[in-house]
Design a protein around this motif. Sequence first.
Motif, short mmCIF file in Angstrom:
data_model
loop_
_atom_site.label_atom_id
_atom_site.label_comp_id
_atom_site.label_asym_id
_atom_site.label_seq_id
_atom_site.Cartn_x
_atom_site.Cartn_y
_atom_site.Cartn_z
N MET A 97 -4.06 3.44 1.78
CA MET A 97 -2.64 3.38 1.48
C MET A 97 -2.20 1.96 1.10
N LYS A 98 -2.91 0.97 1.61
CA LYS A 98 -2.62 -0.41 1.20
C LYS A 98 -2.90 -0.57 -0.29
N LYS A 99 -4.01 0.01 -0.73
CA LYS A 99 -4.36 -0.01 -2.15
C LYS A 99 -3.33 0.78 -2.96
N ALA A 100 -2.91 1.93 -2.43
CA ALA A 100 -1.94 2.78 -3.13
C ALA A 100 -0.61 2.07 -3.32
N VAL A 101 -0.14 1.40 -2.27
CA VAL A 101 1.15 0.70 -2.34
C VAL A 101 1.07 -0.50 -3.28
N TYR A 102 -0.08 -1.14 -3.31
CA TYR A 102 -0.25 -2.26 -4.25
C TYR A 102 -0.19 -1.76 -5.69
N GLU A 103 -0.76 -0.58 -5.93
CA GLU A 103 -0.77 -0.02 -7.28
C GLU A 103 0.57 0.58 -7.67
N PHE A 104 1.26 1.21 -6.69
CA PHE A 104 2.55 1.84 -6.96
C PHE A 104 3.58 1.34 -5.94
N PRO A 105 4.02 0.10 -6.05
CA PRO A 105 4.89 -0.50 -5.03
C PRO A 105 6.26 0.15 -4.91
N GLY A 106 6.68 0.88 -5.93
CA GLY A 106 8.01 1.47 -5.87
C GLY A 106 8.05 2.92 -5.44
N ASP A 107 6.90 3.49 -5.10
CA ASP A 107 6.88 4.91 -4.72
C ASP A 107 6.97 5.03 -3.20
N PHE A 108 8.09 5.57 -2.72
CA PHE A 108 8.32 5.62 -1.28
C PHE A 108 7.49 6.70 -0.59
N ARG A 109 6.97 7.67 -1.34
CA ARG A 109 6.06 8.65 -0.72
C ARG A 109 4.79 7.96 -0.23
N LEU A 110 4.36 6.95 -0.96
CA LEU A 110 3.19 6.18 -0.56
C LEU A 110 3.55 5.15 0.50
N LEU A 111 4.70 4.52 0.33
CA LEU A 111 5.10 3.48 1.27
C LEU A 111 5.29 4.03 2.68
N ILE A 112 5.86 5.22 2.81
CA ILE A 112 6.08 5.80 4.14
C ILE A 112 4.74 6.12 4.80
N ARG A 113 3.77 6.54 4.01
CA ARG A 113 2.45 6.82 4.57
C ARG A 113 1.71 5.53 4.93
N TYR A 114 1.94 4.49 4.15
CA TYR A 114 1.38 3.19 4.51
C TYR A 114 1.99 2.73 5.83
N PHE A 115 3.29 2.90 5.98
CA PHE A 115 3.99 2.52 7.21
C PHE A 115 3.41 3.28 8.41
N GLU A 116 3.18 4.58 8.20
CA GLU A 116 2.64 5.40 9.29
C GLU A 116 1.25 4.93 9.71
N THR A 117 0.38 4.68 8.74
CA THR A 117 -0.97 4.24 9.07
C THR A 117 -0.96 2.83 9.64
N LEU A 118 -0.05 1.99 9.17
CA LEU A 118 0.04 0.62 9.66
C LEU A 118 0.32 0.58 11.16
N ILE A 119 1.32 1.34 11.61
CA ILE A 119 1.68 1.28 13.03
C ILE A 119 0.78 2.15 13.89
N THR A 120 -0.01 3.04 13.25
CA THR A 120 -0.94 3.87 14.00
C THR A 120 -2.29 3.19 14.14
N ALA A 121 -2.78 2.64 13.04
CA ALA A 121 -4.10 2.01 13.06
C ALA A 121 -4.08 0.68 13.80
N LYS A 122 -2.97 -0.05 13.69
CA LYS A 122 -2.90 -1.35 14.33
C LYS A 122 -1.74 -1.44 15.32
N GLY A 123 -1.08 -0.34 15.54
CA GLY A 123 0.14 -0.39 16.32
C GLY A 123 -0.04 -0.17 17.80
#
Length: 362
Positions: A97-123
Amino acid sequence: MKIYLGENLKNLRRERAITQETLADFLGVSFQAVSKWERGESCPDIEMLPAIASFFDTTTDDLLGVDKLERESKIQYYINNYNVLYGTDTPKALQLMKKAVYEFPGDFRLLIRYFETLITAKGGLQEGSAILHEAQSVYDRINSYCTDDSIRIWAQRLMATYCKSMSLVKDSGLGIDDMEKILHKMPDMYNSGDFAATYLYPPGEKHREACRNAIDELMYLLCCVVINYCSDFGNDSAERKIEAIKTLVTVLDSVYTDGNYRKSRVHIIYGYGQLGSLYFIIGNTEEALKNLRTCAELSKKYDSLPQTVTSSSLLFNGKEFTKKERGKTYCERMKDKILNDYSLSEAFKKSKEFREILEIMK
């Protein structure tokens, strides 16, 4: 994938007769930085793209000049892979999802999933503070720029959960008060679209479908609440929790008369697992084994179901249900949970009857 940020930025600015200095002042950067963006010598930070798009009253996709069909296909690729990885290999999902957000920074469907994995994987409690700034930044971006209420509410739920976790970390800067502030902003169940649809549609097929969908969702939420209640071993007695789960099963059996619990099926599996653990806590090993066996059998049955199952109960007759695949099978999930999470003694787990239950989930 080709991106035409520099060229598009220059065209948008000239069409609106805006100077590089004016845009730079709005963004809080130097006009030299804007000049480099337009020449393709550098790119603005990802977090700045929504602000640039907002300034020109356009979308980040149009700003970047991404081909829409190609874009949508790639976004779905990322989402589909996220659905497989999340919950089974969350660190890998985070990298995706980090790669996805870098490629499509304006798509919130990807950003919300990046947020979810961010706080789950390292949260977790060990690393939560290290990502606090980034988590807050991503959350603020979604709240400030996303116009899709479902994604914004999803972000609020995730941030509230993160606040709850961080409340256990000394001097983290987040606590229960922060969690409660977010909860107060979220809509209650009464104001959900699922419920509103049950009385807004006129009589007819759409109204019947809305009612069936709402009942299905209510049963799912009921399961979630009861399972969450019974997962807290610090409140109420084991006997009362046993009655709560048994009552839940009775209600579900009355609604899903064909035994196809649809979305609630996985919670029924967890429910029988919890019953096994609770019965063991009060010393009733016979009932503990009986319910753990039911948990194992339902897990096996769920894994063997076809991808799409058609209901035959009165309320949902003819309505299809599609399984969601999340990497591990439910036999694998429940076997791991029974062995590592439930309050079962080592002697009990070495018994012949218990080993037979594990064999079911192979």
